[in-house]
Design a protein around this motif. Structure first.
Motif, PDB file in Angstrom:
ATOM      1  N   LEU A 198     -68.566  46.043  17.412  1.00  0.00           N
ATOM      2  CA  LEU A 198     -68.437  46.808  16.167  1.00  0.00           C
ATOM      3  C   LEU A 198     -69.808  47.184  15.609  1.00  0.00           C
ATOM      4  CD1 LEU A 198     -65.516  44.895  14.394  1.00  0.00           C
ATOM      5  CD2 LEU A 198     -65.443  47.219  15.340  1.00  0.00           C
ATOM      6  N   ARG A 199     -70.759  46.222  15.659  1.00  0.00           N
ATOM      7  CA  ARG A 199     -72.113  46.516  15.182  1.00  0.00           C
ATOM      8  C   ARG A 199     -72.764  47.596  16.041  1.00  0.00           C
ATOM      9  NH1 ARG A 199     -72.076  40.948  14.372  1.00  0.00           N
ATOM     10  NH2 ARG A 199     -73.061  40.578  16.385  1.00  0.00           N
ATOM     11  N   TRP A 200     -72.572  47.517  17.364  1.00  0.00           N
ATOM     12  CA  TRP A 200     -73.135  48.514  18.270  1.00  0.00           C
ATOM     13  C   TRP A 200     -72.551  49.885  17.946  1.00  0.00           C
ATOM     14  CZ3 TRP A 200     -76.718  50.161  21.365  1.00  0.00           C
ATOM     15  CH2 TRP A 200     -76.460  51.225  22.210  1.00  0.00           C
ATOM     16  N   ASN A 201     -71.232  49.958  17.788  1.00  0.00           N
ATOM     17  CA  ASN A 201     -70.589  51.241  17.492  1.00  0.00           C
ATOM     18  C   ASN A 201     -71.092  51.823  16.171  1.00  0.00           C
ATOM     19  OD1 ASN A 201     -69.107  51.213  19.852  1.00  0.00           O
ATOM     20  ND2 ASN A 201     -67.292  50.337  18.912  1.00  0.00           N
ATOM     21  N   ALA A 202     -71.257  50.973  15.171  1.00  0.00           N
ATOM     22  CA  ALA A 202     -71.759  51.444  13.874  1.00  0.00           C
ATOM     23  C   ALA A 202     -73.188  51.952  14.016  1.00  0.00           C
ATOM     24  CB  ALA A 202     -71.684  50.322  12.840  1.00  0.00           C
ATOM     25  N   SER A 203     -74.005  51.237  14.773  1.00  0.00           N
ATOM     26  CA  SER A 203     -75.391  51.657  14.993  1.00  0.00           C
ATOM     27  C   SER A 203     -75.430  52.981  15.747  1.00  0.00           C
ATOM     28  CB  SER A 203     -76.133  50.579  15.778  1.00  0.00           C
ATOM     29  OG  SER A 203     -77.430  50.991  16.091  1.00  0.00           O
ATOM     30  N   PHE A 204     -74.608  53.112  16.758  1.00  0.00           N
ATOM     31  CA  PHE A 204     -74.545  54.350  17.535  1.00  0.00           C
ATOM     32  C   PHE A 204     -74.109  55.512  16.647  1.00  0.00           C
ATOM     33  CE2 PHE A 204     -72.419  57.394  20.332  1.00  0.00           C
ATOM     34  CZ  PHE A 204     -73.437  57.644  21.230  1.00  0.00           C
ATOM     35  N   ASP A 205     -73.098  55.281  15.808  1.00  0.00           N
ATOM     36  CA  ASP A 205     -72.626  56.337  14.904  1.00  0.00           C
ATOM     37  C   ASP A 205     -73.728  56.783  13.947  1.00  0.00           C
ATOM     38  OD1 ASP A 205     -70.121  56.328  16.076  1.00  0.00           O
ATOM     39  OD2 ASP A 205     -69.187  55.104  14.513  1.00  0.00           O
ATOM     40  N   ARG A 206     -74.537  55.820  13.462  1.00  0.00           N
ATOM     41  CA  ARG A 206     -75.613  56.151  12.520  1.00  0.00           C
ATOM     42  C   ARG A 206     -76.722  56.963  13.174  1.00  0.00           C
ATOM     43  NH1 ARG A 206     -74.989  50.834  11.145  1.00  0.00           N
ATOM     44  NH2 ARG A 206     -76.894  50.263  12.223  1.00  0.00           N
ATOM     45  N   THR A 207     -76.909  56.795  14.484  1.00  0.00           N
ATOM     46  CA  THR A 207     -78.034  57.450  15.152  1.00  0.00           C
ATOM     47  C   THR A 207     -77.612  58.599  16.071  1.00  0.00           C
ATOM     48  OG1 THR A 207     -77.946  55.850  16.962  1.00  0.00           O
ATOM     49  CG2 THR A 207     -79.422  55.324  15.119  1.00  0.00           C
ATOM     50  N   GLN A 208     -76.339  58.940  16.062  1.00  0.00           N
ATOM     51  CA  GLN A 208     -75.840  59.958  16.989  1.00  0.00           C
ATOM     52  C   GLN A 208     -76.541  61.299  16.800  1.00  0.00           C
ATOM     53  OE1 GLN A 208     -71.600  60.380  17.084  1.00  0.00           O
ATOM     54  NE2 GLN A 208     -71.644  61.349  19.076  1.00  0.00           N
ATOM     55  N   GLU A 209     -76.787  61.709  15.558  1.00  0.00           N
ATOM     56  CA  GLU A 209     -77.466  62.986  15.312  1.00  0.00           C
ATOM     57  C   GLU A 209     -78.872  62.983  15.909  1.00  0.00           C
ATOM     58  OE1 GLU A 209     -76.410  65.903  14.068  1.00  0.00           O
ATOM     59  OE2 GLU A 209     -74.405  65.009  14.042  1.00  0.00           O
ATOM     60  N   GLN A 210     -79.615  61.883  15.733  1.00  0.00           N
ATOM     61  CA  GLN A 210     -80.961  61.803  16.294  1.00  0.00           C
ATOM     62  C   GLN A 210     -80.917  61.823  17.830  1.00  0.00           C
ATOM     63  OE1 GLN A 210     -79.972  59.354  13.947  1.00  0.00           O
ATOM     64  NE2 GLN A 210     -81.659  59.013  12.527  1.00  0.00           N
ATOM     65  N   LEU A 211     -79.916  61.162  18.411  1.00  0.00           N
ATOM     66  CA  LEU A 211     -79.790  61.170  19.865  1.00  0.00           C
ATOM     67  C   LEU A 211     -79.494  62.569  20.384  1.00  0.00           C
ATOM     68  CD1 LEU A 211     -77.710  57.888  20.364  1.00  0.00           C
ATOM     69  CD2 LEU A 211     -80.100  58.254  20.998  1.00  0.00           C
TER      70      LEU A 211
ATOM     71  N   GLU B  95     -87.413  71.301  26.741  1.00  0.00           N
ATOM     72  CA  GLU B  95     -88.663  71.055  27.459  1.00  0.00           C
ATOM     73  C   GLU B  95     -88.481  71.241  28.960  1.00  0.00           C
ATOM     74  OE1 GLU B  95     -90.237  67.260  26.344  1.00  0.00           O
ATOM     75  OE2 GLU B  95     -90.528  67.862  24.251  1.00  0.00           O
ATOM     76  N   ILE B  96     -87.342  70.818  29.479  1.00  0.00           N
ATOM     77  CA  ILE B  96     -87.063  71.020  30.910  1.00  0.00           C
ATOM     78  C   ILE B  96     -86.990  72.512  31.212  1.00  0.00           C
ATOM     79  CG2 ILE B  96     -85.295  70.759  32.704  1.00  0.00           C
ATOM     80  CD1 ILE B  96     -84.668  67.991  31.375  1.00  0.00           C
TER      81      ILE B  96
ATOM     82  N   ALA C  11     -82.680  64.637  20.186  1.00  0.00           N
ATOM     83  CA  ALA C  11     -83.607  64.273  21.263  1.00  0.00           C
ATOM     84  C   ALA C  11     -83.147  64.878  22.589  1.00  0.00           C
ATOM     85  CB  ALA C  11     -83.719  62.753  21.376  1.00  0.00           C
ATOM     86  N   ALA C  12     -81.850  64.878  22.823  1.00  0.00           N
ATOM     87  CA  ALA C  12     -81.324  65.468  24.058  1.00  0.00           C
ATOM     88  C   ALA C  12     -81.563  66.979  24.084  1.00  0.00           C
ATOM     89  CB  ALA C  12     -79.830  65.164  24.184  1.00  0.00           C
TER      90      ALA C  12
END
Length: 76
Positions: free
Chosen positions: A39-52, A62-63, A55-56
């Motif tokens: 649950l903590r991992w999922n919450a962390s992933f949800d909070r950072t999804q926009e930044q990920l 760049e490629i 970055a993608a």
């Protein structure tokens, strides 16, 4: 107030020897800890999804612009 599922599990466990009850409790503690970690991992992933995603997009750009080179796994 305990749910029906907890009441059922309690009744089932009460029929078992105490040593086995303790073993089940240990397993449940580990299982619940794993669930809480997930649950903590999922919450962390949800909070950072926009930044990920940003970055993608940058990496893809760049490629496309030839500003990147393949990763040399031997250098890691």
């Amino acid at each position: 107030m305990a749910s029906n599922a907890i009441t059922t599990m309690t009744r089932m466990m009460e029929t078992l020897p105490e040593a086995l009850q303790n073993q089940i409790v240990d397993h449940l503690r580990e299982y619940i800890a794993d669930l809480e970690d997930e649950l903590r991992w999922n919450a962390s992933f949800d909070r950072t999804q926009e930044q990920l995603m940003a970055a993608a997009r940058r990496a893809k750009q760049e490629i496309a612009e030839g500003k990147s080179e393949p990763m040399d796994l031997d250098r890691l």
